[in-house]
Design an enzyme around this catalytic site. Structure first.
Site, PDB file in Angstrom:
ATOM      1  N   GLU A  15       0.863  -1.113  -0.183  1.00  0.00           N
ATOM      2  CA  GLU A  15      -0.112   0.027  -0.111  1.00  0.00           C
ATOM      3  C   GLU A  15       0.949   1.207   0.096  1.00  0.00           C
ATOM      4  O   GLU A  15       0.472   2.140  -0.545  1.00  0.00           O
ATOM      5  CB  GLU A  15      -0.930  -0.051   1.115  1.00  0.00           C
ATOM      6  CG  GLU A  15      -1.964   1.060   1.326  1.00  0.00           C
ATOM      7  CD  GLU A  15      -3.106   0.964   0.451  1.00  0.00           C
ATOM      8  OE1 GLU A  15      -3.105   0.052  -0.312  1.00  0.00           O
ATOM      9  OE2 GLU A  15      -4.063   1.823   0.535  1.00  0.00           O
ATOM     10  N   THR A  52     -12.737   6.429 -13.407  1.00  0.00           N
ATOM     11  CA  THR A  52     -11.597   6.100 -12.262  1.00  0.00           C
ATOM     12  C   THR A  52     -11.975   4.745 -11.889  1.00  0.00           C
ATOM     13  O   THR A  52     -11.063   4.124 -11.012  1.00  0.00           O
ATOM     14  CB  THR A  52     -11.565   7.336 -11.151  1.00  0.00           C
ATOM     15  OG1 THR A  52     -10.235   6.913 -10.566  1.00  0.00           O
ATOM     16  CG2 THR A  52     -12.619   7.127 -10.219  1.00  0.00           C
TER      17      THR A  52
HETATM   18  C1  DMJ Z   1     -10.904   2.667  -6.860  1.00  0.00           C
HETATM   19  O1  DMJ Z   1     -12.061   2.736  -6.289  1.00  0.00           O
HETATM   20  C2  DMJ Z   1     -10.818   3.863  -7.823  1.00  0.00           C
HETATM   21  O2  DMJ Z   1      -9.690   3.480  -8.509  1.00  0.00           O
HETATM   22  C3  DMJ Z   1     -10.162   5.134  -6.958  1.00  0.00           C
HETATM   23  O3  DMJ Z   1      -9.874   6.130  -7.912  1.00  0.00           O
HETATM   24  C4  DMJ Z   1      -9.173   5.085  -6.052  1.00  0.00           C
HETATM   25  N1  DMJ Z   1      -9.642   3.822  -5.080  1.00  0.00           N
HETATM   26  C5  DMJ Z   1      -9.905   2.592  -5.689  1.00  0.00           C
HETATM   27  C6  DMJ Z   1      -8.877   1.617  -6.231  1.00  0.00           C
HETATM   28  O4  DMJ Z   1      -7.746   1.660  -5.419  1.00  0.00           O
END
Ligand code: DMJ
Length: 407
Positions: free
Chosen positions: A268, A381
């Protein structure tokens, strides 16, 4: 999990699962309760608009527009600067509404609904979705001159604001010069303040203060940046080649870190050695878990897509093997701790983004390259693909997306 998986199910052509998902959305989709609005937008709304885009099926289009119109009043009232928590309500008759207000917000939250709202604008023809999405840029960019980076880093709470600037530019047809200019300002600032090199292996990374820090820290979340730079290496960006070279170096770092840790996956948080030759290590774990995150395979996939170089497929295959070796469980995949140890510990937990993003990006890396062409699609995203605007939509909303402040 169901909604967040739909676009992956469609792309993988899983026909039985698709029928079950479709039936669920048609007959049982009735969210109620308190949520993170950010997560609700990227997973629920993103999943539904993408399913509508990929299939043209009115079941998904109706659900997506109902959810979108339920969220619109909150977003208009707050100007897009909404408080993280909100409530969603579905009545027994199927009417949907939401309540929430202003309050503490972070950059990633307020900068990560533009792709979803711009898609709703195209689907419904309603300019309110464009105006609301652009209002955040109106406020964040006014009076900022040519400043691009407006946070210390590009990790937690910051990441997808930056990702969405260039994606908003691309999905609205590449006509918004201010969006491209702002993205290029961001990349210039990133290069000036965040790029670091490790002392032994000469690995390149991005971290807050990376240029000067002796031991910069890079979050897994921030490893989306290689992919963002690949996506942004477009006509009109006069630094496109330089950006692509940086993206290549970053993707190589991600793959190297995955391969070096004993579990075969990245932690992480990882700290790097940028200034101390007496320390024999180039990087080490500072937060010992891997929660099935997608960002590194996302960057590797996008580099594959934008360059066609076999090495990225090789990287992706090694990364997949690491995930499979350490995270595979009896009935799914598990988050792990002990990333750089001989024996990882699995937790009884699997985030929906593993199905929405991690597996999708890996699958697409090894699929025929005409599946999801970057000339037609942009990923939100959460890796839900949505279509780039058509000419009519561009003409209709052109003023709203080009009239943005750069001073
Ligand atoms: C996802 O929900 C999306 O990619 C977001 O932008 C960031 N966190 C998570 C993945 O790590």
């Amino acid at each position: 999990m169901i909604i967040d998986s739909i676009s992956t199910i469609i792309l993988m052509n899983l026909t039985d699962e698709y029928q079950r998902v479709r039936q669920f959305v048609k007959e049982s989709f009735a969210p109620n309760g308190s949520w993170s609005l950010f997560e609700f937008i990227i997973r629920y709304l993103g999943g539904l608009v993408s399913a509508a885009e990929l299939t043209g099926d009115p079941v998904f289009k109706d659900a997506a527009t109902k959810v979108g119109y339920a969220l619109l009043p909150i977003m208009k009232d707050t100007g897009g600067f909404y408080n993280s928590r909100f409530s969603f309500h579905t009545s027994p008759q199927g009417d949907m509404s939401a309540s929430g207000g202003r309050g503490p917000w972070n950059l990633a939250e307020v900068g990560t609904f533009q792709i979803e709202f711009l898609t709703l604008a195209r689907m419904t023809g309603d300019p309110e979705f464009v105006k609301t999405a652009m209002n955040v840029y109106q406020h964040l960019w006014r009076g900022k001159g040519n400043t691009g980076l407006i946070s210390a880093g590009v990790g937690a709470g910051e990441d997808s604001y930056y990702e969405y600037i260039i994606k908003s530019y691309l999905m609205t047809g590449g006509v918004s010069k201010p969006m491209l200019k702002k993205y290029m300002d961001v990349v210039r600032d990133i290069k000036n303040s965040m790029v670091f090199q490790t002392v032994h292996m000469n690995l390149t990374g991005l971290a807050p203060g990376g240029k000067t820090s002796a031991e910069p820290m890079m979050e897994h979340l921030a490893t989306f940046a290689g992919g963002m730079l690949a996506v942004g290496s477009v006509v009109g960006n006069d630094k496109a080649l330089e950006d692509l070279e940086l993206a290549d170096k970053l993707a190589t770092t991600y793959a190297t870190v995955y391969k070096t840790f004993k579990s075969g996956v990245m932690a992480e948080q990882v700290r790097y050695n940028a200034k101390r030759p007496q320390n024999p290590k180039d990087f080490w774990v500072t937060d010992d878990e891997y929660i099935l995150r997608p960002e590194s395979v996302e960057s590797v996939y996008l580099m594959w897509k934008f360059t066609g170089l076999q090495k990225y497929r090789d990287f992706a295959w090694e990364m997949f093997k690491g995930i499979n070796k350490s995270c595979r469980a009896d009935k799914g995949f598990a988050e792990i701790t002990g990333v750089d140890s001989e024996r990882v510990r699995q937790r009884n937990s699997m985030e929906s983004f593993f199905l929405a993003e991690t597996l999708k990006y890996l699958y697409l890396t090894f699929s025929d390259s005409d599946l999801i062409s970057p000339t037609e699609w942009v990923f939100n995203t959460e890796a839900h693909p949505v279509r780039i605007w058509d000419e009519d939509t561009i003409a209709k909303f052109r003023k709203l997306i080009t009239d943005l402040p750069l001073e």
